[in-house]
Design an enzyme around this catalytic site. Structure first.
Site, PDB file in Angstrom:
ATOM      1  N   CYS A  72       0.938  -1.157  -0.053  1.00 22.72           N
ATOM      2  CA  CYS A  72       0.077   0.044  -0.005  1.00 22.72           C
ATOM      3  C   CYS A  72       0.926   1.128   0.161  1.00 22.72           C
ATOM      4  CB  CYS A  72      -1.016   0.219   1.238  1.00 22.72           C
ATOM      5  SG  CYS A  72      -2.032   1.355   1.258  1.00 22.72           S
ATOM      6  N   CYS A 218      -4.851   5.473  -5.317  1.00 19.67           N
ATOM      7  CA  CYS A 218      -4.192   4.144  -5.033  1.00 19.67           C
ATOM      8  C   CYS A 218      -2.647   4.366  -5.454  1.00 19.67           C
ATOM      9  CB  CYS A 218      -4.678   3.266  -5.687  1.00 19.67           C
ATOM     10  SG  CYS A 218      -3.871   1.312  -5.400  1.00 19.67           S
TER      11      CYS A 218
END
Length: 274
Positions: A72, A218
């Protein structure tokens, strides 16, 4: 169980952060899903910070469906800022399942993280069969039901597929994303990005995130898209990736390692019972 936690986001890609370095916190899948539910606390990912003797901390990322996320990017940048508030170090090294990620604190809530060298072999994505990852020749439909074939696949700690189209608004990521995320071609599922080239240094994207769904931004998708764009000769080593909520700046160094720079939010303390 009473929990002290924190909320942060990177371009609207938001996280609930639990600091378990001093006191271990054990959550089951149902509890993770509840925390991520926007009718309760709400976030794209839950991040658990754990103590690490060799680096600044270890991180575990959970998607909003309760599954573990391999990487992430925006979350890593947020935790780097979080830990910088404690030790005021300019470089923060965090251990993830994808390896140790180094981040630089640039000031004014800007953080740069080196995501590393991407993987492009079909076994590394992974795909369920041998294919040309530069062009998977996957069929998607635009809003007029016209067929479009393409898809470049890259692994930057998690699997991605990116489609480069002429008009981003002509493709519905909310329909295309979930179908491809769970395709048999991707045994570990995948993140799906639809991208449009604006110019040689600028791409605009919409992203469906594996295990989280539609997301405002993202980080790993930005990295994967920039790299896929480079190998398709659409952009060069430096690319701005534009999401609905802002821009992440991606650069690829001479070693082919990807660096991601962008803003992070203030840190908000929250307390709840689960």
């Amino acid at each position: 169980m009473k929990i002290k936690a924190y909320k942060m986001d990177g371009l609207g890609n938001d996280f609930v952060i639990i600091d378990a370095r001093e006191k271990n916190v054990e959550l089951n899948k149902d509890q993770i899903v509840k925390i991520c539910d926007r009718n309760f606390i709400g976030c794209d990912q839950l991040i658990i910070i754990q103590k690490n003797q060799k680096t600044d901390a270890s991180l575990i990322f959970y998607n909003s469906d309760g599954s573990i996320s391999g990487a992430c990017g925006n979350g890593t940048r947020c935790i780097a800022e979080f830990i910088n508030k404690e030790n005021n170090k300019e470089t923060i090294v965090l251990t993830t399942s994808s390896g140790n990620l180094s981040s630089k604190i640039l000031g004014k809530k800007m953080v740069s993280t080196e995501i590393g060298i991407p993987k492009t072999k079909w076994q590394e994505i992974p795909l369920s069969k041998e294919m040309d990852t530069k062009n998977l020749n996957i069929k998607i439909l635009d809003n007029n039901k016209e067929e479009f074939f393409g898809g470049t696949s890259v692994n930057v700690g998690n699997p991605h597929v990116i489609f480069f189209v002429n008009d981003l608004t002509n493709f519905d990521i909310s329909k295309i994303g979930p179908e491809l995320e769970t395709s048999n071609l991707f045994p570990e599922k995948c993140n799906v990005t639809i991208a449009q080239k604006i110019n040689d240094r600028h791409l605009k994207v919409n992203v469906w995130e594996r295990g989280a769904g539609l997301t405002k931004a993202c980080g790993t998708a930005a990295c994967a898209t920039a790299y896929a764009s480079k190998i398709n000769n659409l952009t060069n080593d430096e690319t701005d990736i534009e999401f609905t909520s802002g821009i992440l700046s991606i650069s690829i160094d001479k070693k082919d390692s990807i660096h991601m720079k962008g803003p992070v939010s203030d840190i908000q303390e929250i307390n709840f019972e689960i």
